[in-house]
Design an enzyme around this catalytic site. Structure first.
Site, short mmCIF file in Angstrom:
data_model
loop_
_atom_site.label_atom_id
_atom_site.label_comp_id
_atom_site.label_asym_id
_atom_site.label_seq_id
_atom_site.Cartn_x
_atom_site.Cartn_y
_atom_site.Cartn_z
N GLY A 181 46.08 7.50 6.10
CA GLY A 181 45.42 8.29 5.08
C GLY A 181 43.94 8.45 5.39
N ILE A 183 41.43 6.43 5.13
CA ILE A 183 40.84 5.32 5.87
C ILE A 183 41.49 5.16 7.23
CG2 ILE A 183 40.49 2.82 5.89
CD1 ILE A 183 40.34 3.00 2.79
N THR A 262 42.27 -5.07 5.35
CA THR A 262 41.16 -4.57 4.54
C THR A 262 41.68 -3.59 3.50
OG1 THR A 262 40.70 -2.81 6.14
CG2 THR A 262 39.46 -4.86 6.39
N ARG A 264 44.93 -3.96 0.62
CA ARG A 264 45.19 -4.59 -0.67
C ARG A 264 46.00 -5.87 -0.47
NH1 ARG A 264 41.71 -1.89 -2.33
NH2 ARG A 264 41.59 -0.66 -4.26
N GLU A 293 42.29 -12.45 -7.00
CA GLU A 293 40.85 -12.39 -6.73
C GLU A 293 40.08 -12.74 -7.99
OE1 GLU A 293 39.90 -8.58 -5.03
OE2 GLU A 293 41.34 -8.80 -3.38
N HIS A 312 36.34 -8.99 -0.64
CA HIS A 312 36.71 -7.63 -1.02
C HIS A 312 35.48 -6.72 -1.11
CE1 HIS A 312 40.01 -5.19 -3.27
NE2 HIS A 312 39.28 -4.41 -2.49
N ALA A 314 34.70 -4.46 1.65
CA ALA A 314 34.75 -3.45 2.72
C ALA A 314 34.30 -2.07 2.24
CB ALA A 314 36.15 -3.36 3.31
#
Length: 345
Positions: A181, A183, A262, A264, A293, A312, A314
């Protein structure tokens, strides 16, 4: 004049949203601002433990959100939840812009039933995450973490220059990118600049002509796992991808392979990852996202010497903030002008 309620936080600043909306739409509108305390205080994730009506990654209580939005016709946010109950209590709300790649904090069926247009900002942090992913890969392949940690302990590990211990260059490695996608495509483009052999797995999209002509291969998941020196995750969390990296997946990977997440946390079975790092086949991992988290202080993966971890971050960059606000402001402008949205959900 439109009434606009902006619910930002300490990353996606409400003032930045406001300023971009004023640039795009003028200053004739009634704009109210609310700043939530994230990331100084954790959001509700809703992955390991179900949250409000199945919503994910949100912050705020229903009563507080309803009271703040009030009679506003437009709402802009990153983390505020929009459940069916909230939509039912806000009959004047007609437009919601959520500054993230996926509207996981919004009940989309309830929005449709209420006649509320929802737009989002896909790709807002794609460059940030892609750059971070390359940094994560380099930290593992070139022993940056290993060298750093030894130096902080007062150890000069000159033996890391030995041929049997030193790192490898990306130009001689194969990297498997799962998810193609916003990223994933940028990660592929960056890897190509290193001369890396790149494999891609995504059953729902085709490679760009540029990637295909550059030797990037579109392969099945099992083939990607078995051929890759590094596996990097970039898909969304769906029923199909949840837990896709499990004991069987790790067992298919090459001896000495590196794992990078990086994307989920719910994509990964972390107990299986622990076993793969302790007993093989993995040599190391870089983890940026987690099932829970913040992670518990006694989490076993925190104790392993062959794991790099970050909280988390990035997608966090100054450009992400301004770019997402610009995208949201353009959607507001189009709504007020009676034009169709660019990124409807």
């Amino acid at each position: 004049m439109k009434k606009i309620a902006i619910i930002g936080d300490r990353f996606m600043l409400p003032t930045v949203f406001r300023d971009k909306i004023v640039e795009a739409c003028g200053d004739a509108h009634d704009i109210r601002l609310l700043e939530q305390p994230w990331p100084d205080e954790p959001m509700e994730h809703g992955y390991a433990i179900e949250g409000m009506d199945g919503l994910k990654e949100y912050m705020g209580k229903a009563d507080d959100i309803v009271e703040f939005i009030g009679d506003a016709e437009l709402a802009i946010t990153q983390l505020a939840p929009f459940s069916r109950g909230i939509f039912e209590r806000l009959p004047g709300l007609k437009f919601v812009a959520v500054s993230r790649g996926g509207p996981v904090n919004i009940d989309m069926q309830a929005a449709r039933d209420a006649g509320v247009l929802v737009v989002n900002t896909p790709g807002r942090n794609a460059s940030a995450v892609a750059e971070f992913t390359l940094g994560a890969i380099l930290a593992e392949t070139r022993l940056i973490r290993t060298g750093h940690e030894s130096m902080r302990k007062g150890e000069w590990r000159g033996e890391l220059y030995r041929a049997d211990k030193t790192g490898r260059e990306l130009s001689e490695m194969t990297v498997g990118v799962v998810g193609y996608g916003n990223i994933g495509t940028k990660v592929v483009r960056l890897l190509r600049a290193f001369g890396t052999r790149v494999l891609v797995h995504d059953p729902y999209v085709q490679l760009s002509a540029d990637d295909r002509n550059s030797g990037v291969e579109h392969v099945g998941f099992d083939e990607l796992l078995s051929r890759s020196d590094i596996v990097s995750l970039h898909p969304r969390v769906t029923e199909e991808t949840r837990g896709m990296m499990n004991a069987a997946s790790f067992a298919r990977m090459k001896p000495g392979a590196i794992f990078v997440n990086t994307a989920r946390g719910p994509l990964v079975d972390y107990d299986a990852l622990y076993e793969a790092l302790v007993n093989g086949p993995l040599s190391s991992a870089m983890l940026e996202t987690f099932a829970i988290e913040p992670v518990p202080a006694d989490w076993p993966l925190l104790q392993l010497p062959n794991v790099t971890l970050t909280p988390h971050i990035a997608g966090a960059s100054v450009r992400t903030v301004t770019y997402a606000a610009e995208m949201a402001a353009e959607e507001v402008r189009r709504y007020i002008a009676g034009l169709p949205p660019v990124n409807p959900c």
